[in-house]
Design an enzyme around this catalytic site. Structure first.
Site, PDB file in Angstrom:
ATOM      1  N   ARG A 120       0.808  -1.240   0.000  1.00  0.00           N
ATOM      2  CA  ARG A 120       0.000   0.000   0.000  1.00  0.00           C
ATOM      3  C   ARG A 120       0.831   1.275   0.000  1.00  0.00           C
ATOM      4  NH1 ARG A 120      -3.081  -3.083   3.750  1.00  0.00           N
ATOM      5  NH2 ARG A 120      -4.803  -4.088   2.649  1.00  0.00           N
ATOM      6  N   LYS A 142       3.897  10.960 -12.068  1.00  0.00           N
ATOM      7  CA  LYS A 142       3.036  10.106 -12.889  1.00  0.00           C
ATOM      8  C   LYS A 142       3.725   8.760 -13.033  1.00  0.00           C
ATOM      9  CE  LYS A 142       0.330  13.084 -15.904  1.00  0.00           C
ATOM     10  NZ  LYS A 142       0.100  13.483 -17.310  1.00  0.00           N
ATOM     11  N   GLU A 184      11.122  16.260 -25.655  1.00  0.00           N
ATOM     12  CA  GLU A 184      10.434  16.759 -24.449  1.00  0.00           C
ATOM     13  C   GLU A 184      11.045  18.090 -23.989  1.00  0.00           C
ATOM     14  OE1 GLU A 184       7.686  15.356 -23.578  1.00  0.00           O
ATOM     15  OE2 GLU A 184       7.811  13.175 -23.434  1.00  0.00           O
ATOM     16  N   LYS A 226       8.704  22.001 -15.476  1.00  0.00           N
ATOM     17  CA  LYS A 226       7.832  20.902 -15.054  1.00  0.00           C
ATOM     18  C   LYS A 226       7.439  21.060 -13.597  1.00  0.00           C
ATOM     19  CE  LYS A 226       6.462  16.258 -15.335  1.00  0.00           C
ATOM     20  NZ  LYS A 226       6.545  14.981 -16.002  1.00  0.00           N
ATOM     21  N   GLU A 236      -3.418  16.867 -12.619  1.00  0.00           N
ATOM     22  CA  GLU A 236      -3.890  17.176 -13.977  1.00  0.00           C
ATOM     23  C   GLU A 236      -5.383  17.478 -14.057  1.00  0.00           C
ATOM     24  OE1 GLU A 236      -1.765  15.090 -17.150  1.00  0.00           O
ATOM     25  OE2 GLU A 236      -3.614  15.125 -18.301  1.00  0.00           O
ATOM     26  N   ARG A 240      -1.721  21.011 -16.091  1.00  0.00           N
ATOM     27  CA  ARG A 240      -0.737  19.944 -16.313  1.00  0.00           C
ATOM     28  C   ARG A 240      -0.928  19.252 -17.658  1.00  0.00           C
ATOM     29  NH1 ARG A 240       1.920  15.508 -12.161  1.00  0.00           N
ATOM     30  NH2 ARG A 240       3.212  14.539 -13.757  1.00  0.00           N
ATOM     31  N   ASN A 244       1.292  17.604 -22.215  1.00  0.00           N
ATOM     32  CA  ASN A 244       1.047  16.533 -23.176  1.00  0.00           C
ATOM     33  C   ASN A 244       0.933  17.038 -24.607  1.00  0.00           C
ATOM     34  OD1 ASN A 244       1.154  14.367 -21.448  1.00  0.00           O
ATOM     35  ND2 ASN A 244      -0.978  14.595 -20.828  1.00  0.00           N
ATOM     36  N   HIS A 247       1.180  14.596 -27.474  1.00  0.00           N
ATOM     37  CA  HIS A 247       1.134  13.245 -26.907  1.00  0.00           C
ATOM     38  C   HIS A 247      -0.098  12.454 -27.347  1.00  0.00           C
ATOM     39  CE1 HIS A 247       4.450  14.682 -24.511  1.00  0.00           C
ATOM     40  NE2 HIS A 247       4.498  13.608 -23.750  1.00  0.00           N
ATOM     41  N   HIS A 251       0.848   9.128 -28.645  1.00  0.00           N
ATOM     42  CA  HIS A 251       0.461   7.848 -28.029  1.00  0.00           C
ATOM     43  C   HIS A 251      -0.235   6.958 -29.057  1.00  0.00           C
ATOM     44  CE1 HIS A 251       0.510   9.519 -23.622  1.00  0.00           C
ATOM     45  NE2 HIS A 251       1.704   9.211 -24.059  1.00  0.00           N
ATOM     46  N   HIS A 264       9.259   6.939 -27.526  1.00  0.00           N
ATOM     47  CA  HIS A 264       8.263   7.894 -27.028  1.00  0.00           C
ATOM     48  C   HIS A 264       8.553   9.315 -27.556  1.00  0.00           C
ATOM     49  CE1 HIS A 264       5.382   9.761 -24.323  1.00  0.00           C
ATOM     50  NE2 HIS A 264       6.332  10.559 -23.878  1.00  0.00           N
TER      51      HIS A 264
HETATM   52  P1  NAD Z   1      13.625   3.993 -21.764  1.00  0.00           P
HETATM   53  O1  NAD Z   1      13.438   3.965 -20.326  1.00  0.00           O
HETATM   54  O2  NAD Z   1      13.130   2.837 -22.570  1.00  0.00           O
HETATM   55  O3  NAD Z   1      15.180   4.218 -22.064  1.00  0.00           O
HETATM   56  C1  NAD Z   1      15.625   4.246 -23.409  1.00  0.00           C
HETATM   57  C2  NAD Z   1      16.723   3.193 -23.660  1.00  0.00           C
HETATM   58  O4  NAD Z   1      17.954   3.679 -23.150  1.00  0.00           O
HETATM   59  C3  NAD Z   1      16.478   1.860 -22.998  1.00  0.00           C
HETATM   60  O5  NAD Z   1      16.964   0.835 -23.811  1.00  0.00           O
HETATM   61  C4  NAD Z   1      17.309   1.978 -21.728  1.00  0.00           C
HETATM   62  O6  NAD Z   1      17.644   0.754 -21.161  1.00  0.00           O
HETATM   63  C5  NAD Z   1      18.513   2.718 -22.249  1.00  0.00           C
HETATM   64  N1  NAD Z   1      19.272   3.486 -21.278  1.00  0.00           N
HETATM   65  C6  NAD Z   1      18.805   4.169 -20.221  1.00  0.00           C
HETATM   66  N2  NAD Z   1      19.784   4.878 -19.670  1.00  0.00           N
HETATM   67  C7  NAD Z   1      20.908   4.634 -20.361  1.00  0.00           C
HETATM   68  C8  NAD Z   1      22.242   5.085 -20.275  1.00  0.00           C
HETATM   69  N3  NAD Z   1      22.614   6.010 -19.383  1.00  0.00           N
HETATM   70  N4  NAD Z   1      23.153   4.617 -21.157  1.00  0.00           N
HETATM   71  C9  NAD Z   1      22.785   3.711 -22.111  1.00  0.00           C
HETATM   72  N5  NAD Z   1      21.511   3.275 -22.273  1.00  0.00           N
HETATM   73  C10 NAD Z   1      20.594   3.736 -21.394  1.00  0.00           C
HETATM   74  O7  NAD Z   1      12.963   5.293 -22.431  1.00  0.00           O
HETATM   75  P2  NAD Z   1      12.860   6.811 -21.952  1.00  0.00           P
HETATM   76  O8  NAD Z   1      12.872   7.605 -23.203  1.00  0.00           O
HETATM   77  O9  NAD Z   1      13.817   7.121 -20.888  1.00  0.00           O
HETATM   78  O10 NAD Z   1      11.398   6.879 -21.295  1.00  0.00           O
HETATM   79  C11 NAD Z   1      10.251   6.648 -22.071  1.00  0.00           C
HETATM   80  C12 NAD Z   1       9.118   6.282 -21.160  1.00  0.00           C
HETATM   81  O11 NAD Z   1       8.854   7.371 -20.276  1.00  0.00           O
HETATM   82  C13 NAD Z   1       7.829   5.987 -21.875  1.00  0.00           C
HETATM   83  O12 NAD Z   1       7.273   4.810 -21.380  1.00  0.00           O
HETATM   84  C14 NAD Z   1       6.939   7.163 -21.555  1.00  0.00           C
HETATM   85  O13 NAD Z   1       5.579   6.847 -21.538  1.00  0.00           O
HETATM   86  C15 NAD Z   1       7.440   7.561 -20.197  1.00  0.00           C
HETATM   87  N6  NAD Z   1       7.197   8.953 -19.832  1.00  0.00           N
HETATM   88  C16 NAD Z   1       6.640   9.187 -18.617  1.00  0.00           C
HETATM   89  C17 NAD Z   1       6.429  10.475 -18.204  1.00  0.00           C
HETATM   90  C18 NAD Z   1       5.896  10.731 -16.827  1.00  0.00           C
HETATM   91  O14 NAD Z   1       5.551  11.874 -16.516  1.00  0.00           O
HETATM   92  N7  NAD Z   1       5.844   9.742 -15.961  1.00  0.00           N
HETATM   93  C19 NAD Z   1       6.781  11.550 -19.025  1.00  0.00           C
HETATM   94  C20 NAD Z   1       7.349  11.279 -20.260  1.00  0.00           C
HETATM   95  C21 NAD Z   1       7.562   9.967 -20.654  1.00  0.00           C
HETATM   96  N1  GLY Z   2       4.661  14.086 -19.049  1.00  0.00           N
HETATM   97  C1  GLY Z   2       3.402  14.664 -18.740  1.00  0.00           C
HETATM   98  C2  GLY Z   2       3.184  14.902 -17.283  1.00  0.00           C
HETATM   99  O1  GLY Z   2       4.012  14.597 -16.458  1.00  0.00           O
HETATM  100  O2  GLY Z   2       2.170  15.403 -16.925  1.00  0.00           O
END
Ligand code: NAD
Ligand code: GLY
Length: 360
Positions: A120, A142, A184, A226, A236, A240, A244, A247, A251, A264
């Protein structure tokens, strides 16, 4: 080291940005509940950074559980989330264990969701290792996994205790991932910070060359934007959603192509061009604005045309968006550079026209 704060009353936390922070885990100590931590990473980041990080934690007298997940957006799902719970339960991690997400946005989003739900709720810390996760996903709470019908559909709002963004680890990031992160960064300039957009335009070559000062500045200015938005609208209810931009189209691309095909940030880039084109059709952006938006994405090596899924498929996928309320899809559009709005005014015909104009 640069420090910013996300101001959320009793859930406020710092974002620390600097080169080499992963090698200084003493920074984590004030944010741990007890000496028990679980470090969760994946099979790409793990071989690069896990062993020295865990050795440093042991040297600080911490009891460490290590969990290594399979890499990739295609694994941002229930079975992989369950591997976190399997590891925590097998090691008898209790409610005072702090989870540490060491990886990009996929690891960060999944560990955050695990932290929100394990027994929890347990504390967690983000150690983002991609540009995208340092400028966006690690901040704001998020957390989510994907569902075959839609991106990030299952999740929770759950804030970390600390974000530790080490710009040095970006040196091992593949070029394609660095460029995806820039999508981003550009977003913040477009939605609310025109001076930042101008700064990105003049420092894009330094960012692509991984100049450490330029990267730290981009991470700090992105996180400041941010943090301000999140502090004003954590869950949101309004503003907020402007984070997006691009997005809803993006998406649809990620889901429609199969998770992991388009990164992404790449999908957000193509989606942002669609949103800009639609804003022009609404009379809110001029041709020169749209050309400027396209140019900065092209210079960053990002796609400016979406995949040819067909407008019907795009619209069908977009109808699952989390911004659909009462059957009405709201989109983030631009009423000028640096000024995003959330609007339900675009008609399906206008959306269709923009999709068709901005697809390969
Ligand atoms: P990811 O986590 O898949 O990382 C990209 C690639 O780089 C992966 O293969 C990873 O293993 C590799 N990697 C990571 N760090 C590394 C490093 N220092 N050196 C070498 N390789 C490395 O992708 P991302 O672009 O970091 O994140 C995308 C995700 O984030 C999506 O799922 C998206 O929906 C999410 N997202 C969430 C929010 C939020 O507010 N929570 C905002 C934007 C995106
Ligand atoms: N990446 C969108 C948010 O955090 O709201």
């Amino acid at each position: 080291m640069r420090t910013l704060n996300v101001e959320l009353a009793e859930r406020s936390y710092p974002i620390r940005i600097g080169a080499g922070l992963v090698g200084d885990p003493a920074l984590l100590l004030p944010y741990l509940k007890t000496k028990r931590v679980a470090v969760i990473t994946n099979d790409v980041v793990g071989p690069l950074y896990l062993a020295p990080f865990v050795a440093d934690l042991h040297a600080l007298g911490l009891q460490v559980t290590e969990i290594v997940l399979p890499d990739g957006e295609a694994n941002k799902d229930w079975p992989t989330l369950n591997l976190i719970f399997d590891g925590l339960l097998a090691a008898r991690c209790d409610r005072s264990t702090t989870l540490i997400a060491l990886g990009g946005g996929v690891v960060g989003d999944m560990v955050g969701f695990a932290a929100a739900t394990y027994q929890r709720g347990v504390p967690f810390i983000q150690v983002p290792t991609t540009l995208l996760s340092q400028v966006d996903s690690s901040v704001g709470g998020k957390t989510a996994i994907n569902h075959p019908l839609g991106k990030n559909m299952i999740g929770a709002f759950y804030q970390p205790r600390l974000v530790l963004a080490d710009t040095r680890v970006l040196n091992t990031l593949p070029d394609r991932e660095l460029r995806a992160g820039l999508a981003e960064v550009i977003k913040y300039g477009l939605i609310r910070d025109l001076p930042f957009l101008e700064w990105i335009e003049s420092h894009l070559d330094s960012l692509l060359a991984r100049d450490p000062e330029a990267l730290a500045e981009a991470v700090e200015r992105s996180c400041r934007n941010k943090a301000e938005v999140v502090a004003a609208d954590e869950t949101e209810q309004g503003e907020r959603a402007t984070l997006n931009l691009g997005h809803t189209f993006g998406h649809a691309i990620e889901t429609g192509m199969g998770y992991g095909e388009w990164l992404h940030g790449e999908a957000v880039a193509a989606g942002t061009i669609m949103a800009a084109d639609l804003s022009r059709r609404m009379g809110w952006l001029g041709d020169a604005d749209v050309a400027r938006i396209r140019l900065i994405h092209e210079r960053a090596g990002l796609p400016v045309l979406g995949p040819a899924l067909g407008a019907d498929r795009y619209l069908e996928l977009m109808s699952h968006d989390k911004k659909v309320s009462d059957g009405t899809l709201r989109l983030v559009l631009l009423k000028g550079l640096g000024r995003a709005v959330i609007s339900a005014e675009a008609t399906p015909a206008q959306m269709r026209a923009s999709i068709e104009a901005c697809c390969a």
